[in-house]
Motif scaffolding. Structure first.
Motif, mmCIF file in Angstrom:
data_model
loop_
_atom_site.group_PDB
_atom_site.id
_atom_site.type_symbol
_atom_site.label_atom_id
_atom_site.label_comp_id
_atom_site.label_asym_id
_atom_site.label_seq_id
_atom_site.Cartn_x
_atom_site.Cartn_y
_atom_site.Cartn_z
ATOM 1 N N SER A 147 28.211 64.335 43.703
ATOM 2 C CA SER A 147 28.428 63.290 44.704
ATOM 3 C C SER A 147 27.956 61.941 44.187
ATOM 4 N N ARG A 148 26.805 61.910 43.515
ATOM 5 C CA ARG A 148 26.315 60.642 42.946
ATOM 6 C C ARG A 148 27.270 60.125 41.878
ATOM 7 N N LEU A 149 27.807 61.038 41.082
ATOM 8 C CA LEU A 149 28.743 60.626 40.037
ATOM 9 C C LEU A 149 29.996 59.998 40.641
ATOM 10 N N VAL A 150 30.527 60.609 41.689
ATOM 11 C CA VAL A 150 31.723 60.075 42.342
ATOM 12 C C VAL A 150 31.416 58.728 42.987
ATOM 13 N N ILE A 151 30.264 58.618 43.638
ATOM 14 C CA ILE A 151 29.891 57.361 44.290
ATOM 15 C C ILE A 151 29.758 56.247 43.265
ATOM 16 N N ARG A 152 29.105 56.537 42.133
ATOM 17 C CA ARG A 152 28.969 55.514 41.087
ATOM 18 C C ARG A 152 30.314 55.125 40.504
ATOM 19 N N ALA A 153 31.226 56.104 40.403
ATOM 20 C CA ALA A 153 32.564 55.792 39.892
ATOM 21 C C ALA A 153 33.307 54.875 40.864
ATOM 22 N N ILE A 154 33.150 55.123 42.167
ATOM 23 C CA ILE A 154 33.786 54.256 43.162
ATOM 24 C C ILE A 154 33.204 52.851 43.094
ATOM 25 N N LEU A 155 31.891 52.761 42.963
ATOM 26 C CA LEU A 155 31.256 51.448 42.866
ATOM 27 C C LEU A 155 31.714 50.705 41.614
ATOM 28 N N LEU A 156 31.840 51.431 40.514
ATOM 29 C CA LEU A 156 32.318 50.800 39.295
ATOM 30 C C LEU A 156 33.751 50.300 39.464
ATOM 31 N N TYR A 157 34.556 51.100 40.143
ATOM 32 C CA TYR A 157 35.950 50.698 40.387
ATOM 33 C C TYR A 157 36.018 49.444 41.267
ATOM 34 N N VAL A 158 35.263 49.445 42.362
ATOM 35 C CA VAL A 158 35.264 48.275 43.246
ATOM 36 C C VAL A 158 34.669 47.065 42.531
ATOM 37 N N GLY A 159 33.660 47.299 41.691
ATOM 38 C CA GLY A 159 33.106 46.193 40.923
ATOM 39 C C GLY A 159 34.132 45.583 39.981
ATOM 40 N N TRP A 160 34.928 46.437 39.342
ATOM 41 C CA TRP A 160 35.980 45.932 38.463
ATOM 42 C C TRP A 160 37.041 45.168 39.247
ATOM 43 N N LYS A 161 37.413 45.699 40.424
ATOM 44 C CA LYS A 161 38.380 44.997 41.278
ATOM 45 C C LYS A 161 37.806 43.661 41.744
ATOM 46 N N SER A 162 36.508 43.604 41.955
ATOM 47 C CA SER A 162 35.878 42.348 42.347
ATOM 48 C C SER A 162 35.969 41.334 41.212
ATOM 49 N N PHE A 163 35.751 41.800 40.004
ATOM 50 C CA PHE A 163 35.879 40.924 38.846
ATOM 51 C C PHE A 163 37.300 40.373 38.741
ATOM 52 N N LYS A 164 38.290 41.237 38.952
ATOM 53 C CA LYS A 164 39.673 40.788 38.878
ATOM 54 C C LYS A 164 39.996 39.788 39.983
ATOM 55 N N SER A 165 39.452 40.019 41.159
ATOM 56 C CA SER A 165 39.728 39.112 42.275
ATOM 57 C C SER A 165 39.084 37.752 42.065
ATOM 58 N N LEU A 166 37.933 37.715 41.391
ATOM 59 C CA LEU A 166 37.293 36.436 41.097
ATOM 60 C C LEU A 166 38.141 35.594 40.148
ATOM 61 N N LYS A 167 38.901 36.243 39.301
ATOM 62 C CA LYS A 167 39.750 35.527 38.361
ATOM 63 C C LYS A 167 41.073 35.083 38.972
ATOM 64 N N GLU A 190 43.807 33.639 41.923
ATOM 65 C CA GLU A 190 43.864 32.493 42.832
ATOM 66 C C GLU A 190 43.837 32.924 44.289
ATOM 67 N N CYS A 191 44.197 34.159 44.557
ATOM 68 C CA CYS A 191 44.257 34.659 45.940
ATOM 69 C C CYS A 191 42.840 34.868 46.469
ATOM 70 N N ARG A 192 42.626 34.485 47.723
ATOM 71 C CA ARG A 192 41.312 34.619 48.342
ATOM 72 C C ARG A 192 41.221 35.821 49.279
ATOM 73 N N ASP A 193 42.337 36.459 49.592
ATOM 74 C CA ASP A 193 42.299 37.611 50.493
ATOM 75 C C ASP A 193 41.537 38.779 49.877
ATOM 76 N N ASP A 194 41.794 39.044 48.586
ATOM 77 C CA ASP A 194 41.101 40.148 47.950
ATOM 78 C C ASP A 194 39.620 39.847 47.774
ATOM 79 N N ASP A 195 39.253 38.570 47.636
ATOM 80 C CA ASP A 195 37.834 38.212 47.582
ATOM 81 C C ASP A 195 37.129 38.632 48.869
ATOM 82 N N ALA A 196 37.728 38.310 49.992
ATOM 83 C CA ALA A 196 37.136 38.668 51.288
ATOM 84 C C ALA A 196 37.041 40.181 51.433
#
Length: 199
Positions: free
Chosen positions: A23-43, A45-51
């Motif tokens: 369960s911890r492994l899956v949770i960390r994988a989800i966090l890593l995925y969302v973190g990567w998506k956050s990085f992409k959204s910061l780059k 121009e769209c602000r919807d994905d940032d929110a």
């Protein structure tokens, strides 16, 4: 009989450890995925994905805080780790964080925003006050444990032999420690005029 029960108990502990690890492994994988998506959204121009990702991290921070208490109370419940893993998957992959935020958290937090701000301000002020007292208490303990350490002098006025920490601007020049003074006019027999020293 006793050996069989011991083997079953060890197998149960091993199974629980494996469930917790998975369960911890899956949770960390989800966090890593969302973190990567956050990085992409910061780059982008769209602000919807940032929110969207800000909402996820905000909801997840609340979940992490509540988990401190939930782990103590609910860790013995069957499928607790699986339920926690499923919740993170729902929050991160199925826009569950946005759903919870819009339906429940936004209205509740907006209604109590002033109280929360006041509580946080009081808590921070209390922590800062205690943190500022730590060096003074440490020095006090050192002075109690090791005799001879000079005590600080406040306001440039000697209460004990020591070094002033807040010298008074009107205190006589040369007063540094206890009753000892530094002669700012130079050594005996030398020039007494500051202009002569400069020469």
């Amino acid at each position: 009989m006793g050996a069989g029960l011991s083997v079953l108990a060890d197998a149960s502990k091993l199974a629980n450890l494996m469930r917790a690890f998975f369960s911890r492994l899956v949770i960390r994988a989800i966090l890593l995925y969302v973190g990567w998506k956050s990085f992409k959204s910061l780059k982008s121009e769209c602000r919807d994905d940032d929110a969207q990702h800000l909402v996820f991290w905000f909801v997840y921070s609340i979940m992490e805080f509540l988990e401190v208490f939930a782990d103590v109370i609910l860790f013995w419940c069957p499928f607790y780790y699986e339920a926690k893993m499923a919740l993170v998957v729902y929050l991160g992959l199925f826009n569950g964080a946005r759903t919870l935020y819009r339906r429940y958290l936004f209205n509740f937090l907006s209604a109590h925003e002033g109280e929360i701000d006041r509580g946080l301000k009081e808590m921070i002020e209390s922590v800062e006050k205690k943190a500022n007292d730590i060096p003074r208490k440490i020095m006090q303990r050192f002075r109690e444990a090791i005799p001879g350490i000079p005590a600080p002098v406040e306001g440039g006025k000697d209460t004990k032999e020591g070094i002033p920490i807040n010298p008074d601007s009107e205190a006589p020049a040369g007063k540094v420690v206890s009753d000892h003074t530094i002669d700012t006019n130079g050594p005996p027999g030398g020039p007494t005029n500051q202009e002569e020293w400069k020469e």
